[in-house]
Design a protein around this motif. Structure first.
Motif, PDB file in Angstrom:
ATOM      1  N   THR A   4      -7.101   0.792 -12.601  1.00  0.00           N
ATOM      2  CA  THR A   4      -6.344  -0.427 -12.355  1.00  0.00           C
ATOM      3  C   THR A   4      -5.478  -0.719 -13.577  1.00  0.00           C
ATOM      4  N   SER A  45     -10.640   6.522 -10.350  1.00  0.00           N
ATOM      5  CA  SER A  45     -10.073   5.243  -9.927  1.00  0.00           C
ATOM      6  C   SER A  45      -9.593   4.504 -11.172  1.00  0.00           C
ATOM      7  N   GLN A  81      -3.364  -0.433  -8.401  1.00  0.00           N
ATOM      8  CA  GLN A  81      -4.761  -0.035  -8.311  1.00  0.00           C
ATOM      9  C   GLN A  81      -4.907   1.235  -7.481  1.00  0.00           C
ATOM     10  N   LYS A  82      -5.657   2.171  -8.043  1.00  0.00           N
ATOM     11  CA  LYS A  82      -5.988   3.406  -7.323  1.00  0.00           C
ATOM     12  C   LYS A  82      -7.463   3.372  -6.979  1.00  0.00           C
ATOM     13  N   ARG A  83      -7.746   3.402  -5.692  1.00  0.00           N
ATOM     14  CA  ARG A  83      -9.139   3.420  -5.266  1.00  0.00           C
ATOM     15  C   ARG A  83      -9.762   4.778  -5.571  1.00  0.00           C
ATOM     16  N   GLN A 109       0.856  -1.171   0.000  1.00  0.00           N
ATOM     17  CA  GLN A 109       0.000   0.000   0.000  1.00  0.00           C
ATOM     18  C   GLN A 109       0.898   1.228   0.000  1.00  0.00           C
ATOM     19  N   ASN A 123      -4.850   5.461  -0.882  1.00  0.00           N
ATOM     20  CA  ASN A 123      -5.715   5.037  -1.983  1.00  0.00           C
ATOM     21  C   ASN A 123      -4.956   4.305  -3.094  1.00  0.00           C
TER      22      ASN A 123
END
Length: 229
Positions: free
Chosen positions: A89, A87, A79-81, A11, A15
């Motif tokens: 991926t 957002s 991946q960006k939330r 992480q 995000n």
């Protein structure tokens, strides 16, 4: 069938998540279908093993359990939330799929189906499977347009009802092509609809050869076989 995978996930921010993973698959004792009465060329003549028992050139199907397949892949993902209305991926796979069958209900021969190229040399079918794709990149995104309730611009009335709450999304896939086997007509006459591997008699991509969409390799580098071997 044995399936296994391992790898870390990171992480980077509140995000943002990234992952790097190895994925493997091993299949053994898979079902394949073979012809017990497949013809053999003996002294220039096609001989069917079970003709002496009154079966002539009939196809005598037998289920055997010697199919195998191996899959290995390195998978990377970012991946960006959803934040700030965006957002996305990004996923990349580098892999190789090898085997000598798909499953006993698939049509086709060798690594593209269930029937071996030759009953007498089933081990020769081991190679790239029909679904092998070495490189594959997939990206997707969702972007919420900054118009609507709770967004940067909040028009009211009719304009707000028409323009508010829209989003844009998309998917992009880039990948290598799939392998195939050069085949030829079965000149041994071992059965209707039979095919055999073509003989490679030259370099399919010689120096100076310019591949095109219509002719990706030199087709004159292949020739029909004398019989099924």
């Amino acid at each position: 069938v044995q399936q296994f995978s391992f790898g870390p996930e990171f992480q980077f921010a509140s995000n943002m998540v990234g992952a790097l993973e190895y994925v493997g698959n091993r299949t053994r004792n898979g079902r394949r279908l073979r012809n017990l009465n497949e013809g053999q060329i003996v002294g220039g003549t096609v001989v069917f093993p079970y003709a002496q028992y009154g079966y002539g050139s009939a196809y005598l199907e037998q289920i055997v359990t010697n199919g195998r397949a191996d899959y290995d892949a390195l998978q990377a993902r970012m991946q960006k939330r959803m934040s700030g209305g965006l957002s996305y991926t990004v996923a990349y796979t580098w892999s190789k799929a090898l085997g000598d069958f798909l499953d006993h209900l698939s049509a086709g021969g060798g690594a593209v189906g269930n029937a071996p190229g030759s009953t007498y040399a089933m081990e020769k079918d081991y190679g790239l499977l029909a679904f092998d794709i070495k490189h594959r990149l997939v990206t997707s995104f969702i972007y919420e347009l900054p118009v609507g309730a709770g967004r940067r611009y909040e028009p009211t009335g009719v304009a707000g009802a028409i323009l508010g709450g829209w989003s844009v999304n998309g998917i992009l896939t880039l990948s290598d092509g799939r392998p195939f086997t050069a085949t030829a007509v079965d000149t041994a006459g071992t059965g209707a609809g039979r095919i055999t591997r073509a003989n490679c008699v030259g370099n399919p991509t010689p120096d100076g050869f310019d591949p095109t969409i219509d002719k990706w390799f030199d087709t004159t580098a292949f020739a029909p076989t004398v019989g099924r071997t």
